[in-house]
Design an enzyme around this catalytic site. Structure first.
Site, PDB file in Angstrom:
ATOM      1  N   ASP A 146      -6.838   4.121  -4.219  1.00 33.68           N
ATOM      2  CA  ASP A 146      -7.174   4.335  -3.198  1.00 33.68           C
ATOM      3  C   ASP A 146      -8.723   6.110  -2.728  1.00 33.68           C
ATOM      4  O   ASP A 146      -8.743   5.997  -3.529  1.00 33.68           O
ATOM      5  CB  ASP A 146      -6.484   3.926  -2.033  1.00 33.68           C
ATOM      6  CG  ASP A 146      -7.436   2.698  -0.235  1.00 33.68           C
ATOM      7  OD1 ASP A 146      -7.841   2.709  -0.883  1.00 33.68           O
ATOM      8  OD2 ASP A 146      -7.482   4.382   0.258  1.00 33.68           O
TER       9      ASP A 146
ATOM     10  N   LYS B 108       0.956  -1.771   0.094  1.00 33.17           N
ATOM     11  CA  LYS B 108       0.179  -0.077  -0.193  1.00 33.17           C
ATOM     12  C   LYS B 108       0.828   0.511   0.221  1.00 33.17           C
ATOM     13  O   LYS B 108       1.998   0.576   0.165  1.00 33.17           O
ATOM     14  CB  LYS B 108      -0.756   0.356   1.003  1.00 33.17           C
ATOM     15  CG  LYS B 108      -2.356   0.669   0.875  1.00 33.17           C
ATOM     16  CD  LYS B 108      -3.068   0.255   0.951  1.00 33.17           C
ATOM     17  CE  LYS B 108      -4.445   0.369   0.297  1.00 33.17           C
ATOM     18  NZ  LYS B 108      -5.723   0.323  -0.195  1.00 33.17           N
TER      19      LYS B 108
HETATM   20  N1  GLU Z   1      -7.401   0.478  -2.957  1.00 34.98           N
HETATM   21  C1  GLU Z   1      -7.965  -0.778  -3.190  1.00 34.98           C
HETATM   22  C2  GLU Z   1      -8.324  -1.847  -1.259  1.00 34.98           C
HETATM   23  O1  GLU Z   1      -7.650  -1.272  -0.644  1.00 34.98           O
HETATM   24  C3  GLU Z   1      -7.723  -1.737  -4.327  1.00 34.98           C
HETATM   25  C4  GLU Z   1      -5.967  -2.145  -4.663  1.00 34.98           C
HETATM   26  C5  GLU Z   1      -6.348  -2.355  -5.842  1.00 34.98           C
HETATM   27  O2  GLU Z   1      -6.457  -2.338  -5.959  1.00 34.98           O
HETATM   28  O3  GLU Z   1      -4.705  -2.499  -5.968  1.00 34.98           O
HETATM   29  O4  GLU Z   1      -8.082  -3.046  -2.278  1.00 34.98           O
END
Ligand code: GLU
Length: 457
Positions: free
Chosen positions: A177, A137
């Site tokens: 996100d 992340k």
């Molecule tokens: N931010 C999204 C999550 O919390 C998607 C992450 C992504 O698609 O890599 O899973």
């Protein structure tokens, strides 16, 4: 880490409590990371008891330590020619199952602890999809709200100028996100392409449909959460059709949760932003909401002004005061606390499913558990977003473009599979109906087995 579990009561005797105490000591000032780790650790004792080889290999002690943490300066020029400085993050948490995968969050609240909580959750979520993606992340304390497109572009270019060296379709694949949508992904992809001189479409997901994006990716997190809710209700012999639903938030997850819930016959009464909530007795008018949020980038107070008599804007109060059968928290972490949970329970809520990451506090989860409410934890219920990102990576690798129907069909299969895996795992370990335990144990086992097989790294 110096947690010698065998010093206490056998190889795994000290268990999750000692490990959590050590984690808090070694990661000061990161309350969200502590919370996310505790929520997982306190459910894993049954699997550690059943499988002592995992404790012997110190899988948990390794799992709570990110493989790599990157922090960097992001300088950029605003529209008045002044220098601005933000901080960028990428936490590459675990790559046992595949390249690091997880979104970027641009919001003023972002700090290392927030990124670590999100990255930690992502490991288990991504494992639950059954696809080969590791957990990571990132983000920045940059807030795109109120910034011009040109400012957002300059920020994204500066951010990627540093981050690009850590990325790659086989290494680390960011997505969106909070605060990072199609516009930001476009600027980030453009800068990556320019610096590397490579058309490497699999390096980011959530791309535009004309340049390597996947159909249904925009809708996937919200659609997936509603499909997960339907599966939980079906387990109890109930159906979403005709139920009253409260959704919090008004970003991408909230909008597409509303869309899918309405398509399945539910009446969605609410949405919210940081200023307050809207309750619309006729049901949310999605076209109006999309116009205000996606086109005008406005506030939901404008929704009530333009909608007419059926809608009321309630500033500064809790959206969970509205009596409903189903609650879909889709805004941000810790937005649904113990008091709100009690109100929902006293209003007869049947199911709560997390579209956002960790929106429900531990106290609120305990209230739902005690009341027998079906509770879908985000790492299972909102995994459709990252699952569809993995489908985007598959299309990119094969140089294919799938139809909406095919992609949505695969998303539905992923969500059913996640539901069934969590449900069956919870039963197997003696916690029937407990999707929190089921998600944590099932996600953990898949990552743990891969780590075990790959040796001490
Ligand atoms: N931010 C999204 C999550 O919390 C998607 C992450 C992504 O698609 O890599 O899973």
């Amino acid at each position: 880490m110096t947690v010698h579990t065998e010093d206490k009561a056998g190889v795994h005797g000290a268990g999750s409590a000692a490990l959590h105490a050590e984690l808090v000591r070694r990661n000061p000032g990161e309350p969200e990371f502590h919370q996310a780790a505790l929520e997982v650790l306190e459910t894993l004792d049954p699997v550690l008891d059943a499988r002592p080889e995992l404790a012997d290999a110190r899988i948990l002690e390794r799992l709570v330590e990110p493989e790599r943490q990157i922090m960097f300066r992001v300088p950029w020029l605003d529209d008045r020619g002044r220098v601005q400085v933000n901080r960028g993050f990428r936490v590459e948490f675990n790559s046992a199952l595949g390249p690091y995968k997880g979104g970027l969050r641009f919001h003023s609240s972002v700090n290392l602890g927030i990124v670590k909580f999100l990255g930690f959750e992502q490991i288990f979520k991504n494992a639950l999809t059954g696809l080969n993606i590791g957990g990571g992340k990132g983000g920045s304390d940059f807030d795109p709200h109120g910034r011009s497109d040109a400012e957002v572009m300059r920020f994204c270019q500066s951010f990627m100028t540093e981050l690009h060296r850590h990325l790659g379709e086989h290494t680390d694949v960011p997505a969106g996100d909070i605060g990072v949508g199609g516009r930001e992904i476009g600027y980030l992809f453009g800068q990556y392409r320019r610096i590397t001189n490579r058309w490497e479409s699999g390096v980011l997901t959530g791309k535009g449909l004309d340049w390597g994006g996947s159909r249904a990716r925009t809708e996937a997190t919200g659609y997936g959460n509603v499909l997960f809710t339907v599966e939980m209700l079906r387990q109890r012999g109930e159906d979403l059709d005709g139920l009253q639903v409260a959704v919090s938030g008004s970003g991408n997850v909230a909008i597409y949760s509303i869309e899918k819930a309405q398509a399945l016959g539910a009446n969605v009464l609410t949405c919210s932003d940081s200023g307050g909530y809207v309750v619309d007795e006729k049901g949310i008018d999605l076209e109006l909401l999309k116009q205000i949020k996606e086109v005008e980038r406005g506030r939901i107070s404008e929704y009530a002004e333009r909608r007419g008599a059926s809608a009321t804007y309630v500033p500064g109060e809790s959206v969970w005061d509205v009596p409903v059968d189903v609650a879909l928290p889709s805004a941000t972490q810790n937005e649904l606390d113990e008091d709100a949970a009690r109100v929902l329970v006293s209003n007869g809520v049947k199911a709560v499913s997390e579209g956002a990451n960790m929106p429900t506090t531990p106290g609120a989860i305990a209230v739902f558990r005690e009341a027998g409410v079906a509770f879908g934890p985000g790492k299972a219920a909102n995994a459709g977003g990252v699952g569809t990102s993995a489908l985007e990576m598959r299309q990119n690798a094969a140089r294919e473009t799938w139809t909406f129907e095919r992609t949505e069909g695969e998303l539905a299969a992923i969500m059913r599979n996640i539901h069934d895996t969590c449900f069956e795992t919870a039963e197997r370990f003696g916690h029937p109906g407990d999707y929190v335990a089921g998600a944590n144990i099932a996600g953990f086992e898949r990552v743990a087995d891969a780590m075990l097989a790959q040796g001490l790294i």
